[in-house]
Design an enzyme around this catalytic site. Structure first.
Site, PDB file in Angstrom:
ATOM      1  N   ASP A  75       0.857  -1.034  -0.167  1.00 14.01           N
ATOM      2  CA  ASP A  75      -0.045   0.005   0.043  1.00 14.01           C
ATOM      3  C   ASP A  75       0.819   1.385  -0.001  1.00 14.01           C
ATOM      4  O   ASP A  75       1.913   1.239   0.462  1.00 14.01           O
ATOM      5  CB  ASP A  75      -0.859   0.092   1.072  1.00 14.01           C
ATOM      6  CG  ASP A  75      -2.022  -0.965   1.028  1.00 14.01           C
ATOM      7  OD1 ASP A  75      -2.519  -1.189   0.099  1.00 14.01           O
ATOM      8  OD2 ASP A  75      -2.823  -1.523   2.273  1.00 14.01           O
ATOM      9  N   ASP A  96      -6.753  -1.417  -4.944  1.00 18.76           N
ATOM     10  CA  ASP A  96      -8.016  -1.165  -4.002  1.00 18.76           C
ATOM     11  C   ASP A  96      -9.055  -0.338  -4.660  1.00 18.76           C
ATOM     12  O   ASP A  96     -10.220  -0.728  -4.503  1.00 18.76           O
ATOM     13  CB  ASP A  96      -7.256  -0.607  -2.496  1.00 18.76           C
ATOM     14  CG  ASP A  96      -6.568  -1.583  -1.707  1.00 18.76           C
ATOM     15  OD1 ASP A  96      -6.362  -2.812  -2.226  1.00 18.76           O
ATOM     16  OD2 ASP A  96      -5.710  -0.974  -0.926  1.00 18.76           O
TER      17      ASP A  96
END
Length: 146
Positions: free
Chosen positions: A105, A122
């Site tokens: 991330d 995502d």
């Protein structure tokens, strides 16, 4: 099927290329957004991180069931691009779990309130699910232009 595979591979490759930048040290910070590496061992908001290594096998099973469902219900034929985006993003995050030990991330919103750190995959998963919901609730199947 060509559109499906193009979308899947394009999303997978772009997402992995961006993640590669952060794995090699790229960082950028501003008042509201920081682009910085974080390895997420859980899922959204680091939930289920207590599952450790088992989480990647659970997600693998979920992706296999999703692929089976998309083919069985002929959703890939009806919505090849959206299906390709969804699976390309899901496979990219799953790839991270197996080869890096967690999902890479890198987008961190911290203006006014702190938000969970996330990545392009995502966002694309959320986008594709919203598109499927839109078509389901409003019955808007794209029509071919003659």
């Amino acid at each position: 099927m060509k559109k499906f595979f193009l979308a899947l591979f394009f999303v997978f490759l772009i997402d992995q290329a961006i993640k590669h930048l952060f794995l090699n040290g790229f960082e950028w910070h501003s008042k509201c957004i920081s682009l910085t590496l974080a390895i997420n061992k859980g899922i959204a908001f680091s939930m289920f991180s207590f599952l450790g290594e088992n989480l990647k096998y659970i997600q693998l099973l979920i992706v296999i069931v999703l692929i089976f469902f998309l083919f069985k219900e002929k959703i890939i034929k009806k919505h090849p691009i959206i299906s390709g985006i969804l699976l390309g993003a899901a496979l990219s995050n799953l790839f991270d779990r197996f080869y890096i030990g967690g999902v890479v991330d890198y987008v961190y919103w911290h203006c006014i309130f702190d938000f969970a750190i996330f990545n392009l995959a995502d966002v694309l998963i959320d986008f594709s699910i919203l598109m499927f919901l839109y078509y389901y609730f409003f019955d808007k199947i794209p029509k071919k232009v003659a």
